[in-house]
Scaffold this active site. Structure first.
Site, PDB file in Angstrom:
ATOM      1  N   THR A   1      74.477  49.879  54.683  1.00 16.65           N
ATOM      2  CA  THR A   1      74.266  49.681  56.272  1.00 16.65           C
ATOM      3  C   THR A   1      76.227  49.355  56.557  1.00 16.65           C
ATOM      4  O   THR A   1      77.163  49.136  56.054  1.00 16.65           O
ATOM      5  CB  THR A   1      73.918  47.639  56.395  1.00 16.65           C
ATOM      6  N   ASP A   2      75.889  49.386  58.230  1.00 15.86           N
ATOM      7  CA  ASP A   2      77.692  49.532  58.592  1.00 15.86           C
ATOM      8  C   ASP A   2      77.773  48.042  58.645  1.00 15.86           C
ATOM      9  O   ASP A   2      78.962  47.864  59.040  1.00 15.86           O
ATOM     10  CB  ASP A   2      77.824  50.075  59.632  1.00 15.86           C
ATOM     11  N   GLU A   3      76.956  46.865  58.633  1.00 15.18           N
ATOM     12  CA  GLU A   3      77.172  45.437  58.780  1.00 15.18           C
ATOM     13  C   GLU A   3      78.544  45.176  57.530  1.00 15.18           C
ATOM     14  O   GLU A   3      78.893  44.083  57.869  1.00 15.18           O
ATOM     15  CB  GLU A   3      76.128  44.522  58.639  1.00 15.18           C
TER      16      GLU A   3
ATOM     17  N   TYR B   1      73.114  38.825  54.190  1.00 17.53           N
ATOM     18  CA  TYR B   1      72.944  39.971  54.321  1.00 17.53           C
ATOM     19  C   TYR B   1      73.967  41.431  54.291  1.00 17.53           C
ATOM     20  O   TYR B   1      73.982  41.287  53.288  1.00 17.53           O
ATOM     21  CB  TYR B   1      72.144  40.044  55.778  1.00 17.53           C
TER      22      TYR B   1
ATOM     23  N   LYS C   1      74.896  42.740  50.829  1.00 16.23           N
ATOM     24  CA  LYS C   1      75.174  45.207  50.712  1.00 16.23           C
ATOM     25  C   LYS C   1      76.328  45.427  50.608  1.00 16.23           C
ATOM     26  O   LYS C   1      76.112  46.018  49.166  1.00 16.23           O
ATOM     27  CB  LYS C   1      74.589  45.018  52.407  1.00 16.23           C
TER      28      LYS C   1
HETATM   29  P1  NAD Z   1      62.807  46.501  55.043  1.00 16.54           P
HETATM   30  O1  NAD Z   1      62.900  45.092  55.094  1.00 16.54           O
HETATM   31  O2  NAD Z   1      61.665  46.886  56.036  1.00 16.54           O
HETATM   32  O3  NAD Z   1      61.480  47.056  53.847  1.00 16.54           O
HETATM   33  C1  NAD Z   1      62.731  46.399  52.884  1.00 16.54           C
HETATM   34  C2  NAD Z   1      61.053  47.008  51.359  1.00 16.54           C
HETATM   35  O4  NAD Z   1      62.090  46.454  49.878  1.00 16.54           O
HETATM   36  C3  NAD Z   1      59.812  46.485  51.811  1.00 16.54           C
HETATM   37  O5  NAD Z   1      58.884  47.571  51.386  1.00 16.54           O
HETATM   38  C4  NAD Z   1      60.176  45.367  50.727  1.00 16.54           C
HETATM   39  O6  NAD Z   1      58.714  45.021  49.651  1.00 16.54           O
HETATM   40  C5  NAD Z   1      60.756  46.015  49.095  1.00 16.54           C
HETATM   41  N1  NAD Z   1      61.031  45.063  48.452  1.00 16.54           N
HETATM   42  C6  NAD Z   1      62.260  43.974  48.855  1.00 16.54           C
HETATM   43  N2  NAD Z   1      62.707  44.111  48.062  1.00 16.54           N
HETATM   44  C7  NAD Z   1      62.342  44.039  46.635  1.00 16.54           C
HETATM   45  C8  NAD Z   1      62.464  44.113  45.303  1.00 16.54           C
HETATM   46  N3  NAD Z   1      62.918  43.215  44.702  1.00 16.54           N
HETATM   47  N4  NAD Z   1      61.655  45.166  44.635  1.00 16.54           N
HETATM   48  C9  NAD Z   1      61.071  45.970  45.216  1.00 16.54           C
HETATM   49  N5  NAD Z   1      60.912  46.667  45.833  1.00 16.54           N
HETATM   50  C10 NAD Z   1      61.741  45.129  46.846  1.00 16.54           C
HETATM   51  O7  NAD Z   1      63.867  47.397  55.124  1.00 16.54           O
HETATM   52  P2  NAD Z   1      64.671  48.441  56.039  1.00 16.54           P
HETATM   53  O8  NAD Z   1      64.959  48.473  57.579  1.00 16.54           O
HETATM   54  O9  NAD Z   1      63.299  49.743  55.982  1.00 16.54           O
HETATM   55  O10 NAD Z   1      65.802  48.933  55.294  1.00 16.54           O
HETATM   56  C11 NAD Z   1      65.963  49.567  53.991  1.00 16.54           C
HETATM   57  C12 NAD Z   1      66.976  49.823  53.461  1.00 16.54           C
HETATM   58  O11 NAD Z   1      68.214  50.515  54.508  1.00 16.54           O
HETATM   59  C13 NAD Z   1      67.572  48.898  52.941  1.00 16.54           C
HETATM   60  O12 NAD Z   1      68.676  48.520  52.053  1.00 16.54           O
HETATM   61  C14 NAD Z   1      68.114  48.464  54.201  1.00 16.54           C
HETATM   62  O13 NAD Z   1      69.102  47.221  54.071  1.00 16.54           O
HETATM   63  C15 NAD Z   1      68.397  49.517  55.159  1.00 16.54           C
HETATM   64  N6  NAD Z   1      69.344  49.279  56.074  1.00 16.54           N
HETATM   65  C16 NAD Z   1      68.892  49.150  57.167  1.00 16.54           C
HETATM   66  C17 NAD Z   1      69.198  49.469  58.734  1.00 16.54           C
HETATM   67  C18 NAD Z   1      67.554  49.056  59.612  1.00 16.54           C
HETATM   68  O14 NAD Z   1      68.198  49.001  60.955  1.00 16.54           O
HETATM   69  N7  NAD Z   1      66.479  48.537  59.468  1.00 16.54           N
HETATM   70  C19 NAD Z   1      70.426  49.853  58.907  1.00 16.54           C
HETATM   71  C20 NAD Z   1      71.228  49.420  58.340  1.00 16.54           C
HETATM   72  C21 NAD Z   1      70.322  49.725  56.386  1.00 16.54           C
HETATM   73  P1  TYD Z   2      68.184  42.862  64.492  1.00 14.41           P
HETATM   74  O1  TYD Z   2      67.312  44.053  64.648  1.00 14.41           O
HETATM   75  O2  TYD Z   2      68.132  41.756  63.377  1.00 14.41           O
HETATM   76  O3  TYD Z   2      69.525  43.997  63.736  1.00 14.41           O
HETATM   77  P2  TYD Z   2      71.401  43.715  62.996  1.00 14.41           P
HETATM   78  O4  TYD Z   2      71.499  41.791  63.233  1.00 14.41           O
HETATM   79  O5  TYD Z   2      70.789  44.175  61.873  1.00 14.41           O
HETATM   80  O6  TYD Z   2      71.625  43.939  64.611  1.00 14.41           O
HETATM   81  O7  TYD Z   2      69.382  42.178  65.499  1.00 14.41           O
HETATM   82  C1  TYD Z   2      69.679  43.602  66.788  1.00 14.41           C
HETATM   83  C2  TYD Z   2      70.606  43.154  67.511  1.00 14.41           C
HETATM   84  O8  TYD Z   2      69.954  42.455  68.596  1.00 14.41           O
HETATM   85  C3  TYD Z   2      71.506  41.275  66.858  1.00 14.41           C
HETATM   86  O9  TYD Z   2      72.720  41.461  67.385  1.00 14.41           O
HETATM   87  C4  TYD Z   2      70.935  40.521  67.209  1.00 14.41           C
HETATM   88  C5  TYD Z   2      70.247  40.560  68.306  1.00 14.41           C
HETATM   89  N1  TYD Z   2      68.645  40.044  69.144  1.00 14.41           N
HETATM   90  C6  TYD Z   2      68.254  39.191  69.806  1.00 14.41           C
HETATM   91  O10 TYD Z   2      69.185  39.335  70.532  1.00 14.41           O
HETATM   92  N2  TYD Z   2      66.780  38.448  69.884  1.00 14.41           N
HETATM   93  C7  TYD Z   2      66.373  38.440  69.353  1.00 14.41           C
HETATM   94  O11 TYD Z   2      65.533  38.167  69.134  1.00 14.41           O
HETATM   95  C8  TYD Z   2      66.735  39.276  67.756  1.00 14.41           C
HETATM   96  C9  TYD Z   2      65.594  39.560  65.890  1.00 14.41           C
HETATM   97  C10 TYD Z   2      67.770  39.650  67.404  1.00 14.41           C
END
Ligand code: NAD
Ligand code: TYD
Length: 372
Positions: A138-140, A164, A168
């Site tokens: 993630t960019d975080e 989180y 990461k």
């Molecule tokens: P998500 O939470 O929707 O899915 C995570 C999946 O991992 C789930 O299916 C869960 O069951 C599985 N999982 C959790 N713990 C596990 C374990 N110990 N063993 C096997 N499986 C396990 O997440 P996502 O949004 O699909 O994100 C996927 C990846 O991308 C993550 O690594 C996250 O950090 C990264 N990412 C997500 C975002 C975003 O905006 N969603 C942005 C940047 C990076």
């Molecule tokens: P989120 O979807 O949780 O992603 P991330 O924290 O990984 O960026 O949140 C996106 C942005 O939206 C973040 O600045 C927090 C804000 N947010 C709200 O304002 N209200 C909400 O109920 C949620 C879930 C997030």
């Protein structure tokens, strides 16, 4: 599947991005996929329903932290790549309980790296050359930007602010160390906020769509001016496929959607689309549901991402604009009420209650009505 097609071990492929990746790669017949997922609250087998009769997709219920299971899968299926999506992914949950984030994101990634290394070291040299370990991050990890700061690049120092992001960041460092120390052919991607079909409705965009449809408050943290860059999930998956196939070993690639917006802009845009698609809704205008709530602890102000490296080296650019991607996302949630009901289980209700206290609490200084 033809003899020449590779096998990939994908972890976390029942979650939001992982399932989009698996569905897209199987549609392209890019690889045979072994999909290892623990099925936490965020993992959903319904996401993979289109593959139920696909002989080249094998779902395995299990944990990346289980070395015996991972070793057995690697030995039996001989994958050419491991693609690691498995993670705890929600910042708010990491604030309530960081331990599971360390367990899966750090310890789990370490176990997966260790088993991958043993497997890779014992491959014939031609197969060693082809093997890749792609870690999705993630960019975080880069921390928070001020309004006038340049966007994150691959050389921005790490400065994670939430549990989180810290977990990461730790996992990224381990992946890097496995390349530098053991020569494991790794790739790391750091992407911005994803949105699109199949996202669990604890995250901003699906939460707002579903609350809006049901006439519930739309809880905006703090002043709503925090900025995120939004990346449509299928654009992200295309980028990952390119990095996997053409990325330079040991490198990091940043992936972003070129769509920097404040949270208030995002929620207002969702409300506008809901107004259009649900002209008979009793909740018009949906923006009247906007409610300011207490800010997230340690809330990062701005993320922005520079994508010159992946654009120049691999020719990737996002296809979706934010407005086209958001409209497609809202339409997807409207058309998939069964999926929505299936994920709004007891655990989801408990989360809403714990985090928002039933209904979001407006904070003293802010209005609990619409901003227009
Ligand atoms: P998500 O939470 O929707 O899915 C995570 C999946 O991992 C789930 O299916 C869960 O069951 C599985 N999982 C959790 N713990 C596990 C374990 N110990 N063993 C096997 N499986 C396990 O997440 P996502 O949004 O699909 O994100 C996927 C990846 O991308 C993550 O690594 C996250 O950090 C990264 N990412 C997500 C975002 C975003 O905006 N969603 C942005 C940047 C990076
Ligand atoms: P989120 O979807 O949780 O992603 P991330 O924290 O990984 O960026 O949140 C996106 C942005 O939206 C973040 O600045 C927090 C804000 N947010 C709200 O304002 N209200 C909400 O109920 C949620 C879930 C997030």
């Amino acid at each position: 599947m033809t003899e020449a097609s590779p096998t990939w071990l994908v972890t976390g492929g029942a979650g939001f991005i992982g399932s989009n990746f698996v569905l897209g790669r199987r549609a392209a017949k890019a690889a045979r996929i072994i999909n290892l997922d623990k099925l936490t609250y965020a993992g959903n087998l319904r996401n993979l329903e289109p593959l139920k009769d696909d002989p080249d997709h094998l779902f395995v219920h299990g944990d990346i932290s289980d070395p015996a299971l991972v070793a057995e899968l690697l030995e039996r299926h001989r994958p050419q790549a491991v693609v690691n999506f498995a993670a705890e992914s929600h910042v708010d949950r990491s604030i309530y309980g960081p331990q599971v984030f360390i367990q899966t994101n750090v310890v789990g990634t370490l176990q997966l790296l260790e088993e991958s290394r043993h497997y890779w070291e014992n491959l014939p040299s031609a197969d060693q050359e082809k093997f890749r370990f792609l870690h999705v991050s993630t960019d975080e990890v880069y921390g928070s930007l001020n309004l006038d700061d340049p966007p994150f690049s691959e050389t921005t120092p790490y400065a994670p602010n939430s549990p989180y992001a810290a977990s990461k960041a730790a996992s990224d460092h381990l992946v890097r160390a496995y390349h530098r120390t053991y020569g494991l052919p790794t790739l790391i991607t750091n992407c911005s906020n994803n949105y699109g079909p199949l996202q669990f409705p604890e995250k901003l965009i699906p939460l707002m769509i579903l609350n809006g449809l049901q006439g519930k408050p739309l809880p905006i943290y703090g002043d709503g001016k925090n900025i995120r860059d939004w990346l449509y999930v299928t654009d992200h998956c295309e980028a990952l496929a390119l990095v996997l196939q053409q990325g330079r070993v040991g490198e990091t690639y940043n992936i972003g959607g070129a769509s920097e917006l404040t949270n208030l802009e995002v929620v207002t845009a969702i409300c506008g689309i809901l107004d259009e698609l649900r002209p008979d809704s009793p909740f018009l205008p949906h923006s009247s549901l906007i409610t300011y709530v207490k800010d997230r602890l340690g809330h990062d102000r701005r993320y922005a991402i520079e994508t010159a490296k992946i654009a120049n080296e691999l020719g990737w650019r996002p296809r979706e604009s934010f407005s086209s991607g958001l409209a497609a996302t809202v339409r997807w949630y409207l058309a998939h009420r069964d999926w929505v009901e299936s994920v709004q289980t007891g655990e989801y209700q408990q989360w809403l209650k714990k985090h928002y206290g039933g209904a979001p609490q407006p904070t003293g200084t802010e209005r609990n009505s619409c901003i227009r």
